[in-house]
Design a protein around this motif. Sequence first.
Motif, PDB file in Angstrom:
ATOM      1  N   GLN A  63       0.335   3.930  -2.930  1.00  0.00           N
ATOM      2  CA  GLN A  63       0.045   5.329  -2.617  1.00  0.00           C
ATOM      3  C   GLN A  63       1.057   6.265  -3.282  1.00  0.00           C
ATOM      4  O   GLN A  63       0.714   7.372  -3.706  1.00  0.00           O
ATOM      5  N   PHE A 111      -3.574   5.137   4.275  1.00  0.00           N
ATOM      6  CA  PHE A 111      -3.111   5.278   2.896  1.00  0.00           C
ATOM      7  C   PHE A 111      -4.104   6.034   2.016  1.00  0.00           C
ATOM      8  O   PHE A 111      -3.937   6.093   0.802  1.00  0.00           O
ATOM      9  N   ASP A 112      -5.131   6.620   2.639  1.00  0.00           N
ATOM     10  CA  ASP A 112      -6.085   7.480   1.951  1.00  0.00           C
ATOM     11  C   ASP A 112      -6.625   6.840   0.667  1.00  0.00           C
ATOM     12  O   ASP A 112      -6.549   7.436  -0.418  1.00  0.00           O
ATOM     13  N   PRO A 113      -7.195   5.621   0.756  1.00  0.00           N
ATOM     14  CA  PRO A 113      -7.663   4.951  -0.463  1.00  0.00           C
ATOM     15  C   PRO A 113      -8.918   5.617  -1.032  1.00  0.00           C
ATOM     16  O   PRO A 113      -9.808   6.007  -0.275  1.00  0.00           O
ATOM     17  N   LEU A 153       0.824  -1.204   0.000  1.00  0.00           N
ATOM     18  CA  LEU A 153       0.000   0.000   0.000  1.00  0.00           C
ATOM     19  C   LEU A 153       0.864   1.263   0.000  1.00  0.00           C
ATOM     20  O   LEU A 153       0.477   2.278  -0.581  1.00  0.00           O
ATOM     21  N   GLU A 154       2.029   1.180   0.621  1.00  0.00           N
ATOM     22  CA  GLU A 154       2.963   2.309   0.537  1.00  0.00           C
ATOM     23  C   GLU A 154       3.379   2.553  -0.912  1.00  0.00           C
ATOM     24  O   GLU A 154       3.416   3.697  -1.381  1.00  0.00           O
TER      25      GLU A 154
END
Length: 378
Positions: free
Chosen positions: A146, A179-181, A142-143
Motif C-alpha cells: 500500500q 488496505f484499499d486494494p 500489504l502495508e
Amino acid sequence: MSGLYIHIPFCKQACSYCDFYFVTRQEYKQDFVDELIREIHSKKDTRFTEETVRTIYFGGGTPSLLTPQQVESILDAIQYVFKVEPEEITFEMNPDDVTKEFLSGLKSAGINRASMGVQSFNPELLKFMHRAHSSEEAFRCLELLQASKFNVFTVDLIYGNPGQSLQSLEQDIDTILQFDPPHISAYSLTIEPQTRLGKQVKLGRIVPPEDDTVARHFDLVVEKLGEAGILQYEVSNYAKPGKEALHNSNYWSHVNYLGLGPGAHSFWWDEDGKSAKRWSNKADLKSYFTGSWNEPFEEEHLDHTNLAEERLMLGLRTRSGLSLQELATRYDFSFNPKQQEYLQQLEIQEKAKIGDRIQLTTKGLKIADAILLDLITI
C-alpha cells in the motif's frame, strides 16, 4: 495484440490445494533464468513477434523467489525479441518474500502490477493450506504494498475451506479492505485429485463443505466487496472500475497469448481466423534445460465448434457476457431452439439478461459452471 505468460516453477513448499507445476530445488534458479532467456530468443522473427505484446504475466510457482535483477534480465530479453508496448506487467508474489527493497526493485525493472497470494489471515487456515507465510507476514506485506509505488495491485483470497465460518471469512475480507486494494481475486477452494488436499479428501480425512455453505461464502464476498466499491466482473475477480486485470481478460476473450517456461500453456489463432491451436511446454525442469521447449508437449487443434463452445464458457463467466453478433460473425454460432428456451428460463429466474448480449446476473454467476454445462450439452 497478444500477451506473454512466464511460468516461474519454484516454490518453498507445496500448498495443499495447488496442482500447478513447481519444484522446490532453489539452486537451479539462475540456470532456469538463463534457459528461459534462450527460449525467449528462440522466438525472434517468428509469427509470435508479429503482434504487439500488451500484457506480460509472471506466474508460477512463486515468481517472488527470483531477484529483481533476474526479473529485469528476463524483461530485457522480451523487449529485444518482441514488439512490446506494455499496458500491464503483472508479477505474482508471496508475502514471506516481500520487502520494501524488493518491491522497489520490481518497479524499477518494469513491473507495474503486483498480485499478492494472501489467501487468508487465519493461522489455522494458512496451516491447513500449507502456506509458507504467516498472518503477520501477510499483514506486513500489504502495508508495504500500500505504501509502495504500485498503483495497481491485487490480493488473492480463498473461501469455501473445510471448517471455515462466515465470521472467519468476514474477518479476512475486512482485513484486506483496510488496505484499499484496487483488485481482489476470490476463489472458491477447488479440490484437485492429485494434490495433497485431494488425496486427504479421498481418504476421508477431510470433508469438503456443503454447497450451501460455499454459496453463503460467495454471497458474503460479493456483498462485502460490492459495498466497498470493488465490483465483480468475472466469477472470481473483483475490481474498482478501471482496475480490471487486462492479462486475464485476454484469456476470456480469446486473445493470442504465448506461454514461456516449463508447463506454460499457449493459445494462438491460425491464419484463417477459423481455427486455433493450444499447446504447452513439458512440465519438467530437467527436460526444459535440454531444450524441450523447442517442441510442443501437448497440442490441441480447435475448430470453429470447439472455439465457439469455449468462448461461450469463458465469456459467460464475465459480468459483461457475450455479444450475439460476435458469436455469429467470428464463430458462426447460433443457439438451437432448446438452448434458446433454456436461456429464456434463466431470464425468467433472474439468472441472466438476454438482449444484444447474454449476461449472467450475480445470481447466475453464483452457479455459472452448472449453467454453462447445461447450456452446451442441450
